[in-house]
Design a protein around this motif. Structure first.
Motif, PDB file in Angstrom:
ATOM      1  N   MET A 170       0.852  -1.203   0.000  1.00 18.75           N
ATOM      2  CA  MET A 170       0.000   0.000   0.000  1.00 18.75           C
ATOM      3  C   MET A 170       0.881   1.243   0.000  1.00 18.75           C
ATOM      4  SD  MET A 170      -2.992   1.160   2.652  1.00 18.75           S
ATOM      5  CE  MET A 170      -1.863   2.023   3.745  1.00 18.75           C
ATOM      6  N   HIS A 199     -10.683  -1.075  -7.584  1.00 19.56           N
ATOM      7  CA  HIS A 199     -10.826  -2.023  -6.475  1.00 19.56           C
ATOM      8  C   HIS A 199      -9.721  -3.077  -6.525  1.00 19.56           C
ATOM      9  CE1 HIS A 199     -12.713  -4.358  -3.349  1.00 19.56           C
ATOM     10  NE2 HIS A 199     -12.807  -5.410  -4.149  1.00 19.56           N
ATOM     11  N   GLU A 200      -9.392  -3.539  -7.731  1.00 17.14           N
ATOM     12  CA  GLU A 200      -8.343  -4.545  -7.872  1.00 17.14           C
ATOM     13  C   GLU A 200      -6.975  -3.990  -7.501  1.00 17.14           C
ATOM     14  OE1 GLU A 200      -8.652  -5.877 -11.882  1.00 17.14           O
ATOM     15  OE2 GLU A 200     -10.630  -6.798 -11.600  1.00 17.14           O
ATOM     16  N   GLU A 231      -6.537  -1.587  -5.244  1.00 17.29           N
ATOM     17  CA  GLU A 231      -6.662  -0.902  -3.952  1.00 17.29           C
ATOM     18  C   GLU A 231      -5.569  -1.306  -2.968  1.00 17.29           C
ATOM     19  OE1 GLU A 231     -10.088  -0.097  -0.529  1.00 17.29           O
ATOM     20  OE2 GLU A 231     -10.443  -1.534  -2.136  1.00 17.29           O
ATOM     21  N   ARG A 232      -5.217  -2.583  -2.950  1.00 18.31           N
ATOM     22  CA  ARG A 232      -4.251  -3.062  -1.954  1.00 18.31           C
ATOM     23  C   ARG A 232      -2.926  -2.313  -2.047  1.00 18.31           C
ATOM     24  NH1 ARG A 232      -3.202  -9.432  -1.504  1.00 18.31           N
ATOM     25  NH2 ARG A 232      -5.368  -9.243  -0.814  1.00 18.31           N
ATOM     26  N   ASP A 233      -2.535  -1.930  -3.256  1.00 18.43           N
ATOM     27  CA  ASP A 233      -1.246  -1.264  -3.448  1.00 18.43           C
ATOM     28  C   ASP A 233      -1.374   0.254  -3.512  1.00 18.43           C
ATOM     29  OD1 ASP A 233       0.137  -3.720  -3.631  1.00 18.43           O
ATOM     30  OD2 ASP A 233      -0.443  -3.914  -5.733  1.00 18.43           O
ATOM     31  N   ARG A 283      -1.981   3.932  -1.914  1.00 22.10           N
ATOM     32  CA  ARG A 283      -1.925   4.753  -0.701  1.00 22.10           C
ATOM     33  C   ARG A 283      -2.849   5.950  -0.809  1.00 22.10           C
ATOM     34  NH1 ARG A 283       3.815   6.957   1.757  1.00 22.10           N
ATOM     35  NH2 ARG A 283       2.998   8.071   3.600  1.00 22.10           N
ATOM     36  N   ARG A 302      -9.649   3.900   0.674  1.00 23.91           N
ATOM     37  CA  ARG A 302      -8.384   4.636   0.671  1.00 23.91           C
ATOM     38  C   ARG A 302      -8.706   6.126   0.571  1.00 23.91           C
ATOM     39  NH1 ARG A 302      -6.856   0.447   2.139  1.00 23.91           N
ATOM     40  NH2 ARG A 302      -5.336  -0.979   1.185  1.00 23.91           N
TER      41      ARG A 302
END
Length: 283
Positions: free
Chosen positions: A1, A113-114, A116-118, A120, A151
């Motif tokens: 993130m 959304h795909e 989102e994890r990475d 910030r 986020r």
């Protein structure tokens, strides 16, 4: 993130998105990714015509239509690459090192959304390329993006200037307290004076909450100014912002509504429509 993700399209906000994202990337010392998503509804991928074999003259017609769709999609992809190339050059000129350009075919919200994890911080324009000339309209997908992503989302207008002051709309909620914590710990706001503004009756409890938030930011090294104003939230926030020349507004994306999982908070929607400066929404 850790990446700053910037949504690039053909809208008037695209240049400001680049400038805003470059500023955030440099302040956060975070990599910058420029994203262009080709809407699958407007430019569908070429379909399989095997099911129409044997339909006579209709087969030729449908094949021609499919060929035209494929050509339109190819041209749109090339246009998107040109947008990304121009955006990449703009952020390079702003001092960003090794920005990444990505292009996807599909749905914007699903793509974000795909990723989102990475992510910030997401930087996105208030209006998309299909929006009309009414500056108070919100882009057709912006509310869906705000509902879906967990986020911070920085919404820009057609022009971006580096903010010299920041206002946090503080209401004592968990979100606004997290906003104080985020400002205190984030390099994005270092060296920028902070205004904490509460729209409320000036009671002992409200002032105690505001002073506690001020003390937390002061302890983190910020120059902080607090204010309590009575009245309607949206006009009072805008009035304070104009009075003090605030360059960036920070607020929670939702209020306390029981249906907040379905609708962006009504105050938030009004603030997005009427804001004249970038707006950072917290989840």
């Amino acid at each position: 993130m850790n990446q700053v993700l910037a949504c690039i399209d053909g809208s008037p906000q695209a240049a400001a998105v680049c400038d805003c994202a470059a500023w955030a990337s440099l302040k956060l010392d975070a990599p910058l990714t420029l994203l262009h998503v080709l809407d699958h509804q407007q430019y569908p991928a070429a379909g399989n015509l095997s099911g129409i074999i044997g339909l006579g003259s209709r087969e030729y017609l449908l094949e021609e239509l499919a060929a035209l769709d494929a050509k339109r999609s190819k041209l749109a992809l090339e246009e998107g690459r040109m947008m990304l190339d121009a955006a990449k050059q703009r952020v390079l000129n702003a001092g960003v090192l090794q920005p990444e350009a990505r292009q996807r075919h599909g749905d914007l919200v699903e793509s974000l959304h795909e990723l989102e994890r990475d992510t910030r911080l997401l930087v996105i324009g208030k209006q998309g390329e299909d929006s009309g000339s009414d500056r108070q309209l919100i882009g057709s997908q912006l509310e869906s993006v705000i509902r879906t992503l967990h986020r911070p989302i920085l919404v820009t207008l057609a022009n971006f200037s580096v903010p010299t002051s920041v206002m946090l709309a503080f209401d004592g909620s968990d979100t606004s307290r997290k906003g104080v914590e985020m400002i205190a710990s984030s390099p994005l706001f270092q060296g920028i004076p902070i205004h904490l503004v509460m729209i409320s009756e000036d009671t002992g409890d409200s002032r105690a909450l505001l002073e506690s938030a001020r003390d937390a930011l002061t302890a983190a090294g910020f120059e902080v100014r607090i204010a309590i104003r009575a009245g309607e939230v949206e006009p009072m926030l805008h009035a304070y912002q104009a009075e003090h020349g605030i360059g960036l507004l920070v607020m929670g994306a939702y209020g306390h509504s029981r249906i907040r999982q379905f609708l962006v908070g009504s105050t938030t929607s009004r603030m997005i429509r009427t804001t004249t400066t970038p707006l950072l929404l917290l989840r």
